[in-house]
Enzyme design. Structure first.
Site, PDB file in Angstrom:
ATOM      1  CD  GLU A 154     -42.037-110.276  64.582  1.00 47.33           C
ATOM      2  OE1 GLU A 154     -43.058-109.583  64.775  1.00 47.33           O
ATOM      3  OE2 GLU A 154     -41.781-110.825  63.493  1.00 47.33           O
TER       4      GLU A 154
ATOM      5  CG  HIS B 285     -47.584-105.140  55.989  1.00 48.49           C
ATOM      6  ND1 HIS B 285     -47.793-104.882  57.318  1.00 48.49           N
ATOM      7  CD2 HIS B 285     -46.927-106.338  55.946  1.00 48.49           C
ATOM      8  CE1 HIS B 285     -47.287-105.859  58.057  1.00 48.49           C
ATOM      9  NE2 HIS B 285     -46.760-106.764  57.246  1.00 48.49           N
TER      10      HIS B 285
END
Length: 242
Positions: free
Chosen positions: A146, A176
């Site tokens: 983010e 990931h």
């Protein structure tokens, strides 16, 4: 024809087939094949010992593996960022002086044991650079993924001379790590290009949490880079309008 003979009997007697000779007609039995002699095992010749006084040839060294990775540098081994420009050229160099500048800081909460230390390093550097506390705005986001959106939102306000993005991504057992680290880097670069506001990359990408101790100064480094780019932009605008 006599009364004791039948017609054609003389022909039958004359054409009577002879019985074959058992010795001649008997098929010859095939002789058993001779057993193949076992192949002799080839005995490797032993290398002869070198003669007295003769040099023993050294074995060739195996070639280096093509996929061998270069040794990674430790934080203290990176080359200093110094340039030497010959005389006679116009040179514009930014300064890391932060006086009279407003700065935005976006930091991720994920891996907070590391990002808290990065934030502390960045805030201490801002004070050393002369940036007043009231001129600093800190925005928290959930994670490194983010960071680009938070930095973009700060930059679009046009209230800040530069933005410092701080985060930490630690490699795990799945891909990931690669997705988050790559998207954070490309997203922050895109936010800077679209807004024209310098955004520094203060995100640690670690193989393990232990590597953070030697890299906490990345927060201060991100501050110096952002302030220098902000001052550089100010000089470029001044030269363009002057």
């Amino acid at each position: 024809m006599t009364e004791h003979s039948w017609p054609g009997e003389d022909r039958l007697v004359g054409t009577k087939q002879e019985e074959p000779d058992p010795e001649v007609s008997a098929e010859a039995e095939p002789e058993p094949e001779a057993e193949a002699a076992p192949q002799q095992e080839q005995i490797a010749e032993e290398p002869s010992a070198p003669a007295v006084g003769e040099e023993t040839p050294e074995p060739d060294e195996p070639p280096a593996e093509e996929d061998e990775l270069p040794r990674l540098r430790s934080p203290g081994e990176h080359a200093a960022a110094e340039l030497s420009v010959p005389d006679g050229y116009g040179v514009i160099t930014g300064s890391s002086d932060g006086s009279r500048r407003a700065v935005g800081v976006v930091v991720s909460r994920f891996n907070g044991e590391v990002t808290n230390r990065l934030l502390q390093s960045a805030l201490e550097q801002l004070e050393r650079a002369g940036v007043a506390r009231e001129a600093v705005t800190v925005v928290q986001v959930p994670g490194a993924f983010e960071l680009p959106l938070g930095a973009m939102a700060l930059a679009k306000t046009r209230r800040f001379a530069c933005i410092i993005a701080l985060g930490c991504v630690i490699r795990g057992d799945t891909p990931h790590f690669d997705y988050v680290a790559g998207e954070a880097a490309s997203g922050l670069q895109l936010a800077a290009l679209e807004t024209g506001i310098p955004i520094s990359f203060g995100v640690l990408t670690l193989e393990s949490a232990d590597q953070a101790d030697e890299r906490i100064d990345k927060g201060a480094e991100a501050v110096r880079g952002a302030l220098e780019m902000a001052d550089l932009f100010t000089q470029l605008r001044a030269n363009a309008t002057g």
